[in-house]
Write a protein that holds these residues in place. Structure first.
Motif, PDB file in Angstrom:
ATOM      1  N   GLU A  68       0.964  -0.869   0.157  1.00 56.45           N
ATOM      2  CA  GLU A  68       0.111  -0.030   0.057  1.00 56.45           C
ATOM      3  C   GLU A  68       1.433   0.918  -0.271  1.00 56.45           C
ATOM      4  N   VAL A  69       0.556   2.272  -0.470  1.00 58.53           N
ATOM      5  CA  VAL A  69       1.357   3.786  -0.703  1.00 58.53           C
ATOM      6  C   VAL A  69       0.019   5.154  -0.512  1.00 58.53           C
ATOM      7  N   ALA A  70       0.710   5.528  -0.309  1.00 60.87           N
ATOM      8  CA  ALA A  70      -0.026   6.906  -0.911  1.00 60.87           C
ATOM      9  C   ALA A  70       1.318   8.124  -1.109  1.00 60.87           C
ATOM     10  N   GLY A  71      -0.114   8.968  -1.726  1.00 60.03           N
ATOM     11  CA  GLY A  71       1.443  10.117  -2.460  1.00 60.03           C
ATOM     12  C   GLY A  71       0.769  10.944  -3.783  1.00 60.03           C
ATOM     13  N   VAL A  72       1.287  11.348  -4.639  1.00 61.52           N
ATOM     14  CA  VAL A  72       1.006  12.713  -5.688  1.00 61.52           C
ATOM     15  C   VAL A  72       1.680  11.322  -7.064  1.00 61.52           C
ATOM     16  N   VAL A  73      -0.426  12.038  -8.038  1.00 61.32           N
ATOM     17  CA  VAL A  73       0.212  11.446  -8.885  1.00 61.32           C
ATOM     18  C   VAL A  73       0.704  12.158  -9.963  1.00 61.32           C
ATOM     19  N   ASP A  74       1.776  11.768 -10.303  1.00 63.06           N
ATOM     20  CA  ASP A  74       2.574  12.462 -11.478  1.00 63.06           C
ATOM     21  C   ASP A  74       2.527  12.394 -12.307  1.00 63.06           C
ATOM     22  N   GLN A  75       2.131  11.107 -13.342  1.00 58.24           N
ATOM     23  CA  GLN A  75       2.238  10.800 -14.589  1.00 58.24           C
ATOM     24  C   GLN A  75       0.850   9.963 -14.817  1.00 58.24           C
ATOM     25  N   VAL A  76       0.621   9.497 -16.063  1.00 55.23           N
ATOM     26  CA  VAL A  76      -1.213   9.105 -16.040  1.00 55.23           C
ATOM     27  C   VAL A  76      -0.344   7.971 -17.754  1.00 55.23           C
ATOM     28  N   GLY A  77      -1.224   7.302 -17.334  1.00 57.47           N
ATOM     29  CA  GLY A  77      -0.991   6.570 -18.827  1.00 57.47           C
ATOM     30  C   GLY A  77      -2.083   6.456 -19.767  1.00 57.47           C
ATOM     31  N   GLU A  78      -1.779   6.182 -20.893  1.00 56.17           N
ATOM     32  CA  GLU A  78      -3.202   5.908 -22.151  1.00 56.17           C
ATOM     33  C   GLU A  78      -4.417   5.253 -21.836  1.00 56.17           C
ATOM     34  N   GLY A  79      -5.744   6.466 -21.830  1.00 61.67           N
ATOM     35  CA  GLY A  79      -6.683   6.520 -21.268  1.00 61.67           C
ATOM     36  C   GLY A  79      -7.374   6.837 -19.772  1.00 61.67           C
ATOM     37  N   VAL A  80      -5.989   7.673 -19.875  1.00 60.07           N
ATOM     38  CA  VAL A  80      -6.479   7.852 -17.853  1.00 60.07           C
ATOM     39  C   VAL A  80      -6.199   9.967 -17.708  1.00 60.07           C
ATOM     40  N   ASP A  81      -7.235  10.285 -17.653  1.00 58.48           N
ATOM     41  CA  ASP A  81      -7.844  11.772 -17.725  1.00 58.48           C
ATOM     42  C   ASP A  81      -6.823  12.604 -16.946  1.00 58.48           C
ATOM     43  N   GLU A  82      -5.940  13.846 -17.586  1.00 57.86           N
ATOM     44  CA  GLU A  82      -5.392  13.813 -17.594  1.00 57.86           C
ATOM     45  C   GLU A  82      -5.133  15.365 -15.936  1.00 57.86           C
ATOM     46  N   SER A  83      -6.872  15.010 -15.930  1.00 58.14           N
ATOM     47  CA  SER A  83      -7.088  15.399 -14.102  1.00 58.14           C
ATOM     48  C   SER A  83      -5.970  15.453 -12.968  1.00 58.14           C
ATOM     49  N   TRP A  84      -5.721  13.537 -12.797  1.00 61.50           N
ATOM     50  CA  TRP A  84      -5.941  12.861 -11.790  1.00 61.50           C
ATOM     51  C   TRP A  84      -4.116  13.774 -11.262  1.00 61.50           C
ATOM     52  N   LEU A  85      -3.505  14.114 -12.605  1.00 61.59           N
ATOM     53  CA  LEU A  85      -2.046  14.538 -12.512  1.00 61.59           C
ATOM     54  C   LEU A  85      -2.450  15.431 -11.517  1.00 61.59           C
ATOM     55  N   GLY A  86      -1.245  15.752 -10.035  1.00 63.82           N
ATOM     56  CA  GLY A  86      -0.926  16.248  -8.838  1.00 63.82           C
ATOM     57  C   GLY A  86      -1.991  16.078  -8.047  1.00 63.82           C
TER      58      GLY A  86
END
Length: 327
Positions: A68-86
């Protein structure tokens, strides 16, 4: 990035802090810059090659442990909405899935937002250990007239079980090893706290209960302490097993069950899968309970590079609360 790698089963010193290539998210995945990673007792069994204590086959080596981990989204793969970044996120990675690292990958549908009220450390504690504690509490069906005895009550799961049983209105007995841990158990809300390293601890608890029987044992320690806790159950009582921090499970025979009409349950694996809404619902509830302050996880943090020291401390029962690695 840096990560912990295991090339050979054996002592904790086999966990190596190394530089490895940065992972890249695939379709439907995000990459998380890890702020906190959880350590589980199963990770220590994996490190030691104790397949008899694992609910899954030993993996091929080398491997990076971590569930299990917690942190900040710093990259997204194909098909993932960029609103997840940060976004601040927490996730359970699965059984053995490279959480002891500075970067981790996970499918976007497995993520949970980290509530503003929670630290990364608390979020990690709740998404894995918290869901386990709430599942055990649900399976135990704790009621206000129960007398609940929690072993390993200063551990990550035990601390939360003490609070959950107290919140349910039950009388709570928490037992742990050593005076410092006993004080932490009291601080978590146990009505009675005792040191199971002290001879005669169960007699002390019986006297404090003043004639009331223990109706439920939630056992995460096993060994001699778990067996002594079992002996305290009254007629028709129940014991739920969720760990073996002493190194062996509590010994229970069919005769034990028949003589006092007891019930025994392993409150892990398939039983947890059958809680209402499944594990994801329990993860959401655990995060909500912590964000509201109804449950407060205890954590003990080590630097990522000192994963071996964290494993050793956990195995030697020198930790309090959920063990966390900080990259």
């Amino acid at each position: 990035m840096h990560a912990i790698r295991l090339y050979e089963f054996g002592p904790a010193e086999n966990l190596r802090y190394e530089e490895v290539p940065d992972p890249k998210p695939g379709p439907g995945q995000v990459r998380i810059a890890v702020k906190a990673a959880g350590v589980h007792l199963l990770d220590t069994a994996l490190q030691a090659g104790r397949g008899d204590l694992l609910p899954f086959p030993l993996p091929e080596l080398p491997v990076t442990p971590g569930r299990e981990v917690a942190g900040v989204v710093d990259q997204v793969g194909e098909g993932v909405d960029e609103s997840w970044l940060g976004r601040r996120v927490v996730t359970h990675l699965g059984l053995v899935n490279a959480g002891y690292a500075e970067l981790a990958l996970r499918e976007v549908e497995a993520l949970f937002p980290v509530p503003d009220a929670l630290t990364y450390e608390a979020a990690v504690a709740m998404v894995g250990t918290g869901r386990t504690a709430l599942s055990i509490h649900h399976i135990a069906q704790v009621e206000p007239d129960d007398v609940v005895l929690v072993t390993a009550a200063a551990g990550g799961v035990g601390t939360l079980l003490v609070q959950a049983a107290r919140n349910a209105g039950a009388t709570v007995v928490g037992v742990a090893g050593g005076p410092a841990k006993v004080e932490r158990v009291r601080a978590s809300g146990a009505h009675i706290a005792a040191d199971y390293d002290e001879p005669g601890w169960s007699k002390t608890v019986r006297e404090a209960l003043d004639g009331r029987d223990v109706t439920a044992v939630l056992d995460g320690v096993g060994g001699a302490a778990g067996r002594e806790a079992l002996e305290m159950l009254g007629m028709g009582g129940r014991i739920l097993l969720f760990g073996w921090s002493a190194g062996s499970l509590t010994e229970i025979t069919g005769q034990d069950l028949v003589n006092r009409m007891l019930s025994a349950t392993v409150a892990l694996g398939p039983r947890m899968m059958r809680v209402p809404g499944g594990l994801r619902a329990m993860q959401e509830k655990a995060l909500d309970e912590a964000a509201s302050g109804r449950l407060v996880p205890a954590v003990q943090a080590f630097p990522l590079r000192e994963a071996a020291r964290a494993h050793t401390a956990l195995l030697e029962r020198r930790t309090v609360g959920k063990v966390i690695l900080l990259p």
